[in-house]
Design an enzyme around this catalytic site. Structure first.
Site, PDB file in Angstrom:
ATOM      1  N   GLN B 190      63.999 -35.717  88.064  1.00 22.02           N
ATOM      2  CA  GLN B 190      63.552 -34.797  87.027  1.00 22.02           C
ATOM      3  C   GLN B 190      64.263 -35.168  85.736  1.00 22.02           C
ATOM      4  O   GLN B 190      65.378 -34.741  85.472  1.00 22.02           O
ATOM      5  CB  GLN B 190      63.841 -33.357  87.459  1.00 22.02           C
ATOM      6  CG  GLN B 190      63.212 -33.013  88.812  1.00 22.02           C
ATOM      7  CD  GLN B 190      61.696 -32.869  88.750  1.00 22.02           C
ATOM      8  OE1 GLN B 190      61.180 -32.038  87.991  1.00 22.02           O
ATOM      9  NE2 GLN B 190      60.965 -33.662  89.532  1.00 22.02           N
ATOM     10  N   GLY B 231      59.647 -22.562  87.457  1.00 24.01           N
ATOM     11  CA  GLY B 231      59.506 -23.938  87.932  1.00 24.01           C
ATOM     12  C   GLY B 231      59.505 -24.955  86.790  1.00 24.01           C
ATOM     13  O   GLY B 231      59.412 -24.601  85.606  1.00 24.01           O
ATOM     14  N   HIS B 232      59.554 -26.201  87.176  1.00 20.81           N
ATOM     15  CA  HIS B 232      59.619 -27.275  86.169  1.00 20.81           C
ATOM     16  C   HIS B 232      58.340 -27.348  85.348  1.00 20.81           C
ATOM     17  O   HIS B 232      57.252 -27.127  85.841  1.00 20.81           O
ATOM     18  CB  HIS B 232      59.935 -28.625  86.793  1.00 20.81           C
ATOM     19  CG  HIS B 232      59.041 -29.076  87.902  1.00 20.81           C
ATOM     20  ND1 HIS B 232      59.030 -30.363  88.352  1.00 20.81           N
ATOM     21  CD2 HIS B 232      58.154 -28.411  88.667  1.00 20.81           C
ATOM     22  CE1 HIS B 232      58.186 -30.472  89.330  1.00 20.81           C
ATOM     23  NE2 HIS B 232      57.634 -29.319  89.543  1.00 20.81           N
ATOM     24  N   ASN B 233      58.526 -27.654  84.087  1.00 24.82           N
ATOM     25  CA  ASN B 233      57.424 -27.851  83.146  1.00 24.82           C
ATOM     26  C   ASN B 233      56.627 -26.589  82.825  1.00 24.82           C
ATOM     27  O   ASN B 233      55.538 -26.670  82.250  1.00 24.82           O
ATOM     28  CB  ASN B 233      56.466 -28.949  83.647  1.00 24.82           C
ATOM     29  CG  ASN B 233      57.135 -30.313  83.641  1.00 24.82           C
ATOM     30  OD1 ASN B 233      57.868 -30.648  84.566  1.00 24.82           O
ATOM     31  ND2 ASN B 233      56.925 -31.087  82.599  1.00 24.82           N
ATOM     32  N   SER B 251      54.666 -26.022  86.082  1.00 25.48           N
ATOM     33  CA  SER B 251      53.651 -26.336  85.072  1.00 25.48           C
ATOM     34  C   SER B 251      52.747 -25.167  84.697  1.00 25.48           C
ATOM     35  O   SER B 251      51.734 -25.363  84.024  1.00 25.48           O
ATOM     36  CB  SER B 251      52.779 -27.517  85.519  1.00 25.48           C
ATOM     37  OG  SER B 251      53.580 -28.659  85.728  1.00 25.48           O
TER      38      SER B 251
END
Lengths: 321, 321, 321
Positions: B190, B231-233, B251
């Site tokens: 990441q 969460g990521h993004n 996302s």
């Protein structure tokens, strides 16, 4: 090591026999010679017949089933007595000032502000970041990263090529206690540990509880997201995936490559077949015996059934049913 | 910076062309010249046509769609190849001893026991409490409070007038991996960060994952309660409110002033219109396009429909339906 | 201590009367002479009649109900004005360098790397592990264990024979803010504390928020598992049990021996009768007045009704209904 006399004294159980040495407590199934176990739930009576425990807390009506070579510690509340006895085997909270300095492998970097206790063993090429805590006698493999402010309690084992993210806690006490008739709680000291095999990643602020007896086990290649709860004595099979905010209650065993969707959860003492997938929010309260299926809903059903049920409910909502 | 040859070597993809310099990985949509991207899901094929990436991992059946000026790195498992390549761009875990001392603004107090890494920049009049960790190259604005034992990973940005409560983790790795045909997992490093704008408050033990590429973004004025997962993004719109134990998978984008009720959750890659309210336990699996509505239930429906459905179910329970 | 003039200045409320000294903010019900309160929700108008507050933020249509001896601070947005005023009473974030050294009882061991602030009082035979943070003026009883990387914010009180596991946070800010007409949020500073009585165990990464005014209260013998959220101003009755990932929104009160199952949650401002049991995932949105019942589901119903409903839904799924 304590004597059976000390143990029955602290538990408040009458025992007039010979005082043998007792090395610990355990379940009927896992107990070895020299250990004390208990029978609280009658459905485990078969385990009583085959146990290797040297003595067993047991209720009066079950005492007749205790094999002759095992000492029966008879009491109306065997689980409570176990709880009272568990304190005798609790490891010390603080590090032993006389224990050996940590062993640290070649190439490992321990940041200033990391806290590595005596008696621990850390492999090669690891990174231990500031604020990370490695408890007494903990063992860390090679190439493992323990991020800032992660915590590994005493006696726990983390494999090689693992990542433990910030705020994750490995080895805190399982949620174990016996409740008395007046509604107070007596702690069952959690005298086991956590064993994490190789290539495991644990997300930030997830928690993996240590076992009451034996080990909570996270097998090779498991991926745990953030804010996931793993209860004491669970076994998480190889390459299983636990998405954020999912949880396993105590003693549940996942086979390999099980997927727990976000916010899904399993009750305790379940066995889940390998390659099972649980959708987000799945609520699991029974064993899953057949592999390679997809489940969802609470109560749990096959995911396609859940989708079908939701379609029917949508019809009911529209007054068409 | 690595060469395309190094990248295809580590990914195990055959490539005989000229070895250009590669600066990083990215999505098709966000990739810049010099970056490598991937096409795994055919529904993004249009992004392939307009991408600025210099090279793309792509499956054989999709290779024909790769524009002529882009290098096609053809493989049956493009996402897995991306994962293998991602390690090349992973930032170092530990601080660079040669990096500059932290820059600390006037009036800022850093408590003894706080851990502020080299390369970081901290604004004016901040408070950094004991046990807080500010990673390498992290940037903190003015008047921001980082409470005890909170963690800000390397390269992350926190705005002015923010509060990060104890145990919160900003910038831990997103939950990204590719699964091989034999069921093992390969980490997608990441390599992005988290950007938190001004006037944001993040509750204790909440987690905000760093982006795989680019940034996870928490916009101005957002309020995040305890034990929330981002969460990521993800992109969280201005003044949005996330109540305790809610979660966003990777996302997903919330518009401004979205409210996520307690224990509500959204799946990944969704877009939620501004001013949407989700009741407690709402389970969101589709985009929400119209603003100013209130939703609940799982599957998601308008909250008034959910209430109506529950009333109908109560009738069914009583045998009246 | 501030003057009413300072308070109305910062809140932006017109006030031309005499400027009395104001010692703090509080609810109508708990306010003492010298404190300022507010009436936002008309259903609390009776509390206005009996309050001991010296001044009250109140909307124009409610101003007529303010007793003659209480100062009415009239504004269209009384809750927002309270929020603006709350900053005046916020305690300092950092420890006071002039405060007394921590008082530490006999037999207590404070590990290297533990952070114990000035003004705190720690009883006898406690263990404070590395990375644990005890804020200014916090009070810890006897025989209590604060594990590695646990956080106790300033002014909080933890009783004797307690265990606070790693990553748990006691006393972070409650999730309180007023939202303006343009959708921005104004923080209500959380100027109360948390009081934890004796024999309480708090699991790893659980969070107990401090009160806005007064105290969040965890009574004797409570057992809190991992990743549990307790909102500000909650009262958790004696010997209650909160299983992992359950949550209580602000100001909810549990009677004694209440059980919250895993992932269950209660909305705010509820009162739950003693000896109530909530199954896993129960969603509680109303008071529970009768003791000794078992509830489940969301919306909440008696657990046996929930089971019956699920059986009926299974029939609907099979097309038999």
């Amino acid at each position: 090591m304590v004597t059976l006399e000390e143990l029955t004294d602290i538990a408040g159980v009458r025992y007039d026999g010979v005082s043998i040495d007792i090395s610990g407590l355990n379940t009927l199934r896992d107990a070895k010679k020299g250990e004390v176990s208990f029978l609280e739930n009658k459905k485990y009576v078969n385990d009583l017949l085959s146990t290797h425990a040297s003595a067993v807390f047991v209720s009066p009506d079950m005492a007749v089933h205790v094999p002759k070579d095992i000492i029966a510690l008879v009491d109306e509340e065997p689980y409570l007595k176990l709880a009272l006895a568990s304190k005798l085997f609790a490891p010390p909270v603080m590090e032993d000032e006389g224990a050996a300095e940590p062993q640290v492998g070649e190439g490992t970097e321990i940041a200033a502000g990391a806290m590595v206790c005596r008696g621990s063993i850390i492999g090669k090429n690891c990174y231990i970041l500031p604020g990370a805590y490695i408890g007494p006698n903990a063992v860390i493999g090679d190439n493992t990263i323990i991020y800032a402010n992660a915590t590994v309690y005493r006696d726990c084992v983390v494999g090689s090529n693992c990542m433990i993210h910030s705020g994750a806690v490995v080895g805190s006490d399982g949620f174990g206690f016996a409740t008395t008739r007046t509604g107070t709680h007596v702690k069952i000291y959690q005298n086991g540990n956590v064993v994490i095999e190789d290539d495991v990643e644990i997300g930030s602020n997830s928690t993996v509880d240590r076992a009451a007896f034996g080990s909570t086990l996270i097998k090779q290649g498991v991926r745990i997201d953030n804010l996931v709860q793993i209860g004491h004595n669970c076994v998480v099979g190889e390459y299983s995936v636990l998405v954020s905010q999912s949880g396993l209650a105590g003693s549940t065993e996942l086979g390999r490559n099980v997927v727990m969707g976000g916010q899904s959860a399993a009750a305790g003492h379940l066995k889940i077949a390998p390659f099972t997938q649980f959708a987000a929010r799945a609520g699991i309260t029974n064993d899953v015996k057949e592999s390679h299926k997809v489940y969802g809903g609470f109560p749990l059903m096959e995911q396609r059934s859940w989708l079908k049920l939701q379609a029917k409910l949508a019809r009911i909502l529209k007054g068409k049913s």
